[in-house]
Write a protein that holds these residues in place. Structure first.
Motif, PDB file in Angstrom:
ATOM      1  N   MET A  48       0.843  -1.195   0.000  1.00  0.00           N
ATOM      2  CA  MET A  48       0.000   0.000   0.000  1.00  0.00           C
ATOM      3  C   MET A  48       0.875   1.240   0.000  1.00  0.00           C
ATOM      4  O   MET A  48       1.991   1.226   0.451  1.00  0.00           O
ATOM      5  CB  MET A  48      -0.859   0.017   1.260  1.00  0.00           C
ATOM      6  N   LYS A  49       0.331   2.240  -0.501  1.00  0.00           N
ATOM      7  CA  LYS A  49       1.063   3.490  -0.609  1.00  0.00           C
ATOM      8  C   LYS A  49       0.671   4.432   0.465  1.00  0.00           C
ATOM      9  O   LYS A  49      -0.271   4.279   1.178  1.00  0.00           O
ATOM     10  CB  LYS A  49       0.716   4.213  -1.882  1.00  0.00           C
ATOM     11  N   HIS A  68       8.985   5.124  -5.449  1.00  0.00           N
ATOM     12  CA  HIS A  68       8.484   4.309  -4.334  1.00  0.00           C
ATOM     13  C   HIS A  68       7.769   3.043  -4.838  1.00  0.00           C
ATOM     14  O   HIS A  68       8.087   1.942  -4.411  1.00  0.00           O
ATOM     15  CB  HIS A  68       7.553   5.142  -3.442  1.00  0.00           C
ATOM     16  N   HIS A 122       8.892  -1.250  -4.692  1.00  0.00           N
ATOM     17  CA  HIS A 122       8.137  -2.412  -4.202  1.00  0.00           C
ATOM     18  C   HIS A 122       8.319  -3.649  -5.078  1.00  0.00           C
ATOM     19  O   HIS A 122       7.952  -4.746  -4.654  1.00  0.00           O
ATOM     20  CB  HIS A 122       6.653  -2.077  -4.148  1.00  0.00           C
ATOM     21  N   GLU A 156       6.951  -1.843   3.295  1.00  0.00           N
ATOM     22  CA  GLU A 156       6.989  -0.375   3.336  1.00  0.00           C
ATOM     23  C   GLU A 156       8.265   0.188   3.960  1.00  0.00           C
ATOM     24  O   GLU A 156       8.717   1.264   3.578  1.00  0.00           O
ATOM     25  CB  GLU A 156       5.759   0.168   4.060  1.00  0.00           C
TER      26      GLU A 156
HETATM   27 ZN   LIG Z   1       4.598   1.578  -0.390  1.00  0.00          ZN
END
Ligand SMILES: [Zn+2]
Length: 536
Positions: A1-2, A328, A332, A351
């Motif tokens: 997830m961002k 970013h 991942h 993360e």
């Molecule tokens: Zn992320």
């Protein structure tokens, strides 16, 4: 997830922490007996998407290997999506449902070692994304010309929000086929490589093939009036096709902004080793939300500007030297898609390392000082509200501190290793030794202890399992320093680099006071270590 804006993110977590966990959380979060006996091998997801009706329909063929002779198999699909039928070898099967979990009674005897297939036909109006990608589902949007612009996002929520699958992260298929039927004049971009396009009267089907293991939330459909451009990157494993799908009005902007893609690959192949999915290529795909690390089809909505929607998350200026979403989300590919958590409680493995990758990108292109300033600057985002590691077995993540506290923990560890080349080889080897695997935090912690030849158990307990920041208390008097740590877990004794004038030396603080002589009255503590200090 961002990332989200931090305010919304923490607000969301506040709601979660007040929840009691339910049986549904457990059915999602643990490896139930109805999941444990079979091993995923392949999905062929075939889905028709009708934007005008906000409706999807299709089937998923699940191929699995029998590990143990059992006859009840769990498949997940979240209401309001509905399973229409389930069959094996052409025979219809019965199933019972409990919320999102569906327990299928198999007729065929399940023999260990056999590969079997299950066809699950389904349809419905899938949950609409509330605030993609954090509160995901289907985003039914339109572009400026009024064409449908549709995308999925489902980390945390789970891929079973829009297609039936084994919705637990511990198990991944070894390969996948994604066939998406969309109204003609629109295009679907999913994961992997485009194998073929089939045109019918009013619809077109795009067949995408993923040749590597893929996690459920990485699977995505993106539908729009896309235009394409591309290039080839000559990387560590040979030629890697880079494909870009954007809306026509953004083509020129994209051609300028996406020059950061090869720059990203240079930096990350240097630090982390070869891009983990050469066979599937790498894509950036424009979407109507900020972005997500969808494997080999990273989605992009950062408005063709540097920073995080134009902002610098570090407050140092360095965050405006790169496009946050390109760097970013692509980071991942190594930490999330190559090395994947088994339980979202350990989401820092995605993360923490990926937030850390932002400063390694800067390190490669702008130097070590820029990188340090950036990662230290991001400490302003740390809340220390809850531990980074969340509760296990209920599909819940820990604190949002997994991003920048995680990054600063790893940056601190780099200092402890005291050998950047050794540190780089550890980061490259972790991607080799856990290649295409799902892992626990403990495995990663043990690995880092082994490879750094340091017992890091108290170090990780401190930063991952408590909200305490170690504080160095010290007194300078009569040519000596007296110091100790407070706010630490038992056994925490991380050394700290200091300068006495120009002379570099290490202190070895613990919970007990220590005194040693120093030269001069000035002491400078290396700010690369994520600790607090107080001169008494
Ligand atoms: Zn992320």
């Amino acid at each position: 997830m961002k990332h989200t804006t931090l305010i919304v993110f923490f607000f969301g977590l506040g709601i979660l922490s007040a929840q009691n966990f339910t049986k549904q959380d457990t059915l999602r979060g643990i490896i139930t007996p109805e999941r444990a006996w079979w091993d995923l091998n392949h999905y062929h997801l075939n889905v028709k998407v009708e934007p005008s009706k906000k409706f999807i329909s299709g089937h998923n063929v699940v191929r699995y290997k029998v590990l143990k002779a059992e006859q009840t198999l769990q498949i997940d699909l979240q209401p309001p999506m509905e399973i229409i039928s389930v069959s094996q070898d052409g025979k219809k099967l019965k199933f019972t449902s409990e919320g999102n979990a569906h327990f299928i009674q198999l007729k065929k005897k399940q023999v260990p070692g056999d590969f079997n297939e299950l066809k699950i036909t389904y349809s419905g109006h899938p949950r609409e994304a509330v605030r993609a990608p954090w509160d995901g589902g289907f985003s039914w949007k339109q572009d400026a010309q009024g064409n449908p612009f549709v995308a999925t996002s489902c980390q945390g929520l789970g891929a079973s929000v829009w297609w039936p699958n084994k919705d637990h992260m511990y198990d991944e298929v070894d390969s996948m086929r994604i066939s998406v039927t969309v109204p003609k004049d629109l295009m679907d971009v999913s994961n992997g490589q485009l194998e073929s396009v089939e045109e019918q009267d009013d619809f077109t089907t795009y067949h995408w093939v993923v040749k590597n293991p893929i996690n459920n939330y990485g699977v995505n459909v993106n539908i729009g009036n896309y235009v394409h451009f591309g290039e080839t990157y000559e990387g560590e494993k040979g030629n890697l096709p880079l494909d870009y799908y954007v809306l026509p009005e953004n083509l020129e902007k994209a051609k300028k902004q996406f020059v950061q893609t090869p720059m990203m690959l240079q930096a990350f192949e240097h630090w982390f080793g070869p891009y983990p999915f050469y066979e599937d290529g790498f894509k950036l795909v424009e979407v109507p939300y900020l972005g997500m690390e969808h494997q080999s089809s990273v989605t992009y909505g950062n408005q063709y500007q540097n920073g995080y929607l134009g902002r610098d998350l570090s407050g140092t200026g360095w965050g405006l030297q790169f496009d946050f979403i390109i760097i970013h989300e692509a980071g991942h590919e190594w930490f999330a898609n190559n090395i994947t958590y088994k339980d979202i409680a350990d989401m820092w493995v995605h993360e923490g390392f990926t937030a850390y990758s932002e400063n390694l990108y800067l390190d490669y292109h702008f130097g070590t000082k820029a990188a340090e300033e950036y990662v230290i600057g991001t400490r302003a985002n740390i809340q220390n509200d809850r531990p980074i590691i969340g509760p296990y077995g209920v599909n819940k993540s820990g604190s949002g501190d997994m991003y920048y506290k995680g990054a600063n923990m790893l940056h601190t560890l780099r200092q402890l290793v005291e050998d950047d080349e050794k540190w780089r080889q550890i980061l490259r080897n972790i991607n080799k030794d856990f290649y295409h695997q799902t892992v626990t935090s403990e495995q990663i912690e043990q690995y880092l202890s082994d490879k750094t030849e340091k017992d890091l158990s108290a170090f990780f307990d401190q930063y991952l399992r408590t909200t305490m920041i170690p504080k160095l208390e010290y007194k300078l008097e009569n040519g000596s320093i007296t110091y100790r740590y407070v706010d630490i877990v038992e056994g925490f004794d991380m050394p700290i680099r200091v300068w006495e004038g120009d002379i570099e030396k290490w202190l070895f603080p613990s919970a007990q006071w220590k005194t040693e002589s120093i030269n001069g009255t000035q002491l400078k503590i290396d700010r690369n270590f994520y600790i607090e200090t107080e001169q008494l």
